[in-house]
Design a protein around this motif. Structure first.
Motif, PDB file in Angstrom:
ATOM      1  N   ARG A 159       0.938  -1.193   0.034  1.00 16.33           N
ATOM      2  CA  ARG A 159      -0.183   0.012  -0.180  1.00 16.33           C
ATOM      3  C   ARG A 159       0.826   1.329   0.158  1.00 16.33           C
ATOM      4  O   ARG A 159       2.120   1.409   0.760  1.00 16.33           O
ATOM      5  N   PRO A 160       0.413   2.166  -0.577  1.00 16.68           N
ATOM      6  CA  PRO A 160       1.393   3.656  -0.753  1.00 16.68           C
ATOM      7  C   PRO A 160       1.547   4.083   0.572  1.00 16.68           C
ATOM      8  O   PRO A 160       0.805   3.992   1.562  1.00 16.68           O
ATOM      9  N   GLY A 161       2.773   4.428   0.861  1.00 15.69           N
ATOM     10  CA  GLY A 161       3.316   5.087   2.220  1.00 15.69           C
ATOM     11  C   GLY A 161       3.584   6.273   1.835  1.00 15.69           C
ATOM     12  O   GLY A 161       2.889   7.254   0.950  1.00 15.69           O
ATOM     13  N   HIS A 162       4.400   7.124   2.736  1.00 21.62           N
ATOM     14  CA  HIS A 162       4.976   8.580   2.660  1.00 21.62           C
ATOM     15  C   HIS A 162       5.994   8.646   1.898  1.00 21.62           C
ATOM     16  O   HIS A 162       6.788   7.914   1.794  1.00 21.62           O
ATOM     17  N   ALA A 163       6.117   9.714   1.137  1.00 26.57           N
ATOM     18  CA  ALA A 163       7.167  10.191   0.348  1.00 26.57           C
ATOM     19  C   ALA A 163       8.027   9.207  -0.445  1.00 26.57           C
ATOM     20  O   ALA A 163       9.087   8.956  -0.127  1.00 26.57           O
ATOM     21  N   GLY A 164       7.489   8.625  -1.330  1.00 26.50           N
ATOM     22  CA  GLY A 164       8.116   7.858  -2.497  1.00 26.50           C
ATOM     23  C   GLY A 164       8.301   6.484  -1.534  1.00 26.50           C
ATOM     24  O   GLY A 164       9.215   5.704  -2.052  1.00 26.50           O
ATOM     25  N   HIS A 166       6.461   2.581  -0.075  1.00 28.00           N
ATOM     26  CA  HIS A 166       5.263   1.437  -0.095  1.00 28.00           C
ATOM     27  C   HIS A 166       5.344   0.661   1.196  1.00 28.00           C
ATOM     28  O   HIS A 166       6.602   0.746   1.879  1.00 28.00           O
ATOM     29  N   VAL A 167       4.293   0.419   1.993  1.00 26.01           N
ATOM     30  CA  VAL A 167       4.317  -0.559   2.974  1.00 26.01           C
ATOM     31  C   VAL A 167       3.728  -1.850   2.671  1.00 26.01           C
ATOM     32  O   VAL A 167       2.695  -2.012   1.980  1.00 26.01           O
ATOM     33  N   VAL A 168       4.712  -3.025   2.684  1.00 25.24           N
ATOM     34  CA  VAL A 168       4.433  -4.198   2.104  1.00 25.24           C
ATOM     35  C   VAL A 168       4.211  -5.163   3.536  1.00 25.24           C
ATOM     36  O   VAL A 168       4.962  -5.320   4.318  1.00 25.24           O
ATOM     37  N   SER A 169       3.180  -6.063   3.331  1.00 29.33           N
ATOM     38  CA  SER A 169       2.756  -7.044   4.197  1.00 29.33           C
ATOM     39  C   SER A 169       2.254  -8.348   3.656  1.00 29.33           C
ATOM     40  O   SER A 169       1.743  -8.259   2.582  1.00 29.33           O
ATOM     41  N   GLY A 170       2.987  -9.479   4.346  1.00 30.83           N
ATOM     42  CA  GLY A 170       2.494 -10.740   3.539  1.00 30.83           C
ATOM     43  C   GLY A 170       3.408 -11.890   4.193  1.00 30.83           C
ATOM     44  O   GLY A 170       4.191 -11.915   4.918  1.00 30.83           O
ATOM     45  N   ARG A 171       3.260 -13.137   3.633  1.00 38.51           N
ATOM     46  CA  ARG A 171       3.862 -14.414   4.069  1.00 38.51           C
ATOM     47  C   ARG A 171       4.538 -15.081   2.770  1.00 38.51           C
ATOM     48  O   ARG A 171       3.791 -15.347   1.911  1.00 38.51           O
ATOM     49  N   LYS A 172       5.559 -15.462   2.757  1.00 29.89           N
ATOM     50  CA  LYS A 172       6.301 -15.990   1.686  1.00 29.89           C
ATOM     51  C   LYS A 172       6.716 -17.502   2.012  1.00 29.89           C
ATOM     52  O   LYS A 172       7.310 -17.757   2.932  1.00 29.89           O
ATOM     53  N   ILE A 173       6.595 -18.411   1.343  1.00 35.18           N
ATOM     54  CA  ILE A 173       7.239 -19.797   1.464  1.00 35.18           C
ATOM     55  C   ILE A 173       8.217 -19.974   0.298  1.00 35.18           C
ATOM     56  O   ILE A 173       8.589 -19.472  -0.448  1.00 35.18           O
ATOM     57  N   TYR A 174       9.145 -21.165   0.645  1.00 36.84           N
ATOM     58  CA  TYR A 174      10.193 -21.545  -0.142  1.00 36.84           C
ATOM     59  C   TYR A 174      11.221 -20.413  -0.726  1.00 36.84           C
ATOM     60  O   TYR A 174      11.321 -20.251  -1.808  1.00 36.84           O
ATOM     61  N   ALA A 175      11.409 -19.510   0.426  1.00 29.95           N
ATOM     62  CA  ALA A 175      12.249 -18.326   0.030  1.00 29.95           C
ATOM     63  C   ALA A 175      13.702 -18.610  -0.047  1.00 29.95           C
ATOM     64  O   ALA A 175      14.466 -18.443   0.802  1.00 29.95           O
ATOM     65  N   THR A 176      14.241 -19.400  -0.909  1.00 25.07           N
ATOM     66  CA  THR A 176      15.466 -19.896  -1.268  1.00 25.07           C
ATOM     67  C   THR A 176      16.304 -18.662  -1.189  1.00 25.07           C
ATOM     68  O   THR A 176      16.139 -17.570  -1.764  1.00 25.07           O
ATOM     69  N   GLY A 177      17.286 -18.647  -0.338  1.00 25.86           N
ATOM     70  CA  GLY A 177      18.610 -17.894  -0.216  1.00 25.86           C
ATOM     71  C   GLY A 177      18.312 -16.709   0.560  1.00 25.86           C
ATOM     72  O   GLY A 177      19.081 -15.760   0.670  1.00 25.86           O
ATOM     73  N   PRO A 211      16.443  -4.791   1.701  1.00 23.13           N
ATOM     74  CA  PRO A 211      17.756  -5.111   2.744  1.00 23.13           C
ATOM     75  C   PRO A 211      17.317  -6.219   3.591  1.00 23.13           C
ATOM     76  O   PRO A 211      15.965  -6.212   4.528  1.00 23.13           O
ATOM     77  N   ARG A 212      18.206  -6.988   3.923  1.00 22.90           N
ATOM     78  CA  ARG A 212      17.890  -8.345   4.817  1.00 22.90           C
ATOM     79  C   ARG A 212      17.495  -7.800   6.282  1.00 22.90           C
ATOM     80  O   ARG A 212      16.619  -8.211   7.040  1.00 22.90           O
ATOM     81  N   GLY A 213      18.085  -6.385   6.834  1.00 23.07           N
ATOM     82  CA  GLY A 213      17.664  -6.180   8.111  1.00 23.07           C
ATOM     83  C   GLY A 213      16.605  -5.181   8.140  1.00 23.07           C
ATOM     84  O   GLY A 213      16.488  -4.426   9.053  1.00 23.07           O
ATOM     85  N   ALA A 214      15.945  -5.034   7.199  1.00 28.26           N
ATOM     86  CA  ALA A 214      14.798  -4.213   7.185  1.00 28.26           C
ATOM     87  C   ALA A 214      13.633  -4.726   8.288  1.00 28.26           C
ATOM     88  O   ALA A 214      13.485  -5.748   8.760  1.00 28.26           O
ATOM     89  N   ALA A 215      13.266  -3.447   8.896  1.00 33.57           N
ATOM     90  CA  ALA A 215      12.240  -3.798  10.005  1.00 33.57           C
ATOM     91  C   ALA A 215      11.155  -4.282   9.526  1.00 33.57           C
ATOM     92  O   ALA A 215      10.449  -3.906   8.576  1.00 33.57           O
ATOM     93  N   VAL A 236       9.320 -16.687   4.983  1.00 36.75           N
ATOM     94  CA  VAL A 236       9.584 -15.174   5.448  1.00 36.75           C
ATOM     95  C   VAL A 236       8.182 -14.505   5.535  1.00 36.75           C
ATOM     96  O   VAL A 236       7.258 -14.574   4.776  1.00 36.75           O
ATOM     97  N   THR A 237       8.043 -13.658   6.721  1.00 38.54           N
ATOM     98  CA  THR A 237       7.038 -12.759   6.839  1.00 38.54           C
ATOM     99  C   THR A 237       7.334 -11.417   6.782  1.00 38.54           C
ATOM    100  O   THR A 237       8.393 -10.954   7.043  1.00 38.54           O
ATOM    101  N   LEU A 238       6.497 -10.578   6.273  1.00 32.58           N
ATOM    102  CA  LEU A 238       6.506  -9.198   6.238  1.00 32.58           C
ATOM    103  C   LEU A 238       5.532  -8.451   6.802  1.00 32.58           C
ATOM    104  O   LEU A 238       4.231  -8.621   6.513  1.00 32.58           O
ATOM    105  N   GLU A 239       5.835  -7.610   8.002  1.00 35.25           N
ATOM    106  CA  GLU A 239       4.691  -7.100   8.598  1.00 35.25           C
ATOM    107  C   GLU A 239       5.142  -5.459   8.631  1.00 35.25           C
ATOM    108  O   GLU A 239       5.976  -4.903   9.251  1.00 35.25           O
ATOM    109  N   ASN A 240       4.382  -4.824   7.755  1.00 35.39           N
ATOM    110  CA  ASN A 240       4.495  -3.348   7.456  1.00 35.39           C
ATOM    111  C   ASN A 240       5.946  -3.224   6.960  1.00 35.39           C
ATOM    112  O   ASN A 240       6.493  -2.021   7.765  1.00 35.39           O
ATOM    113  N   VAL A 241       6.753  -3.444   6.271  1.00 34.11           N
ATOM    114  CA  VAL A 241       8.137  -3.129   5.719  1.00 34.11           C
ATOM    115  C   VAL A 241       7.971  -2.201   4.953  1.00 34.11           C
ATOM    116  O   VAL A 241       7.308  -2.284   3.769  1.00 34.11           O
ATOM    117  N   VAL A 242       8.564  -0.984   5.344  1.00 33.98           N
ATOM    118  CA  VAL A 242       8.615   0.171   4.373  1.00 33.98           C
ATOM    119  C   VAL A 242       9.643  -0.149   3.253  1.00 33.98           C
ATOM    120  O   VAL A 242      10.844  -0.322   3.976  1.00 33.98           O
TER     121      VAL A 242
END
Length: 422
Positions: A159-164, A166-177, A211-215, A236-242
């Motif tokens: 979903r669109p975030g602030h100043a260029g 997006h905020v991403v949320s979801g769940r991924k499987i088979y995330a090789t590497g 980046p791997r260390g993204a909040a 791999v899960t993403l919870e409001n990753v900017v």
């Protein structure tokens, strides 16, 4: 494959004269020679331990990254080495002979690099190239989702975030590497952008390099399969990753390449063939000094037994055929990108390679140990890992569909539509 001269630097033979030494040259050749040294001295000796322990192979990957191999697929126009896909496939195979889990991690990076530099925005390409070439940044993948069908995607939302951003949320499987990557390629769907584009699904699809260390980005390390254990291909899960929109590698108005799935299949075939070669090499090294000849053979050592020779010879022939089919698929991929051959021709070659390589790898991993006898089942030999790796990787998608597609083409002239798996 060209015949090496006495003076030319060569990658070592992998299967006697069936897969002889390969001459290399130039900067790419120097990188491959360094990488082969790492394969032989760092990766191969510790492969069985990584199989037992699982998890991401940080030390082995750090040694491999330092050789410069991550730049092999980066186009020359952006400072990379721009090697052919055929050469990339051979390198994947060489990695797989030693450790197919590391080969699969490298494959994800190679595939993503080749894909992203086709459709990435112009401003991103030089930045990404510099990071890969000079900082040895490796890409991982978090694309697959746990939908009702294997090709169900777009459950991860942006979903669109602030100043260029997006905020991403979801769940991924088979995330090789992904868990050891410097940048994780995350697919998502932006319904706002799709609606603004008149309901175009394509316009809403994103591929952010996170980046791997993204909040909010979390690696669950829950990969617990019988094989390919060191890929750490878990959830791999993403919870409001900017995410910064600059790092959206998929330009909205860029046409997607139509042969990505074929490249993926060719890579799996290369790794499967490498697993089979690794199994055969391990058995051939064991038999002369450790296997006992059968009494009725009337020979002094097991390597003189004609049935042992016949079995291992047949398996070697199978693997030779598998490698030839993979090499042909690689050549056709390169020719297709030059506009020289149609996609359908590449599709049939990729499906054929996957079919042949799957059978050859599974046979090598399951039947070659018969030549070693009961002594070969000692856990110290680790022969079981070849079958577990081959069986696990072979199930990535059903090979029966590859055979059916070839048959349909032969019977009716049918041409497969581009899709995630064909």
């Amino acid at each position: 494959m060209s015949i090496p001269s006495a003076q030319a630097p060569c990658l070592p033979p992998l299967l006697g004269d069936l897969f002889p030494a390969r001459p290399v040259q130039g900067e790419a050749g120097a990188v491959l020679l360094r990488a082969q040294a790492v394969i032989d001295t760092v990766i191969a000796p510790t492969a069985a331990q990584r199989d037992r322990e699982g998890g991401y192979p940080h030390q082995a990957m750090a040694a491999l990254k330092a050789t410069g191999v991550l730049a092999l697929a980066v186009p020359r126009a952006w400072g990379g080495l721009g090697v052919t896909q055929a050469l990339s496939l051979e390198f994947m195979l060489r990695l797989a002979v030693a450790d197919p889990a590391i080969a699969q991690i490298y494959k994800v990076h190679d595939d993503l690099v080749r894909e992203i530099f086709v459709y990435a925005p112009a401003a991103l390409r030089p930045v990404l190239a510099r990071r890969i070439v000079h900082e040895h940044v490796i890409l991982g993948m978090a694309v697959a989702e746990n939908g009702r069908r294997a090709d169900s995607f777009m459950q991860t939302l942006a979903r669109p975030g602030h100043a260029g951003t997006h905020v991403v949320s979801g769940r991924k499987i088979y995330a090789t590497g992904a868990s050891g990557a410097d940048l994780v390629a995350v697919s998502s769907f932006d319904p706002v952008r799709a609606q603004q584009a008149g309901g175009s699904v394509r316009a809403g699809v994103r591929m952010d390099l996170v980046p791997r260390g993204a909040a909010g980005l979390r690696f669950h390390h829950d990969w617990n399969r019988m094989g390919q254990r060191a890929t750490d291909s878990g959830t791999v899960t993403l919870e409001n990753v900017v995410v910064d929109d600059f790092w959206n590698a998929l330009a909205p108005d860029t046409a997607l390449p139509q042969h990505v799935a074929l490249r993926f299949q060719a890579g799996f075939s290369a790794i499967l063939t490498g697993i089979g070669i690794g199994a055969l090499r391990a058995v051939c090294a064991f038999v002369p000094d450790h296997a006992r000849p059968w009494g009725a053979a009337g020979v002094d050592s097991a390597d003189q037994d004609p049935y042992v020779r016949r079995l291992l010879g047949e398996i070697g022939a199978d693997l030779f055929g598998a490698w030839c089919s993979v090499a042909q698929a690689g050549r056709l991929l390169d020719q297709h990108e030059q506009g020289e051959v149609p996609r359908a021709m590449v599709a049939m070659a990729a499906s054929a390679a996957r079919s042949v390589a799957t059978r050859a790898a599974l046979r090598a991993a399951s039947e070659a140990p018969a030549a070693a006898g009961a002594r070969g089942t000692d856990a110290a030999q680790g022969l079981d890992r070849y079958w577990r790796d081959a069986r696990t990787l072979s199930l990535h998608d059903p090979v029966d569909w590859k055979n059916a597609e070839i048959g349909r083409n032969l019977l009716t002239g049918w041409v497969p539509e581009p899709g995630p798996y064909q």
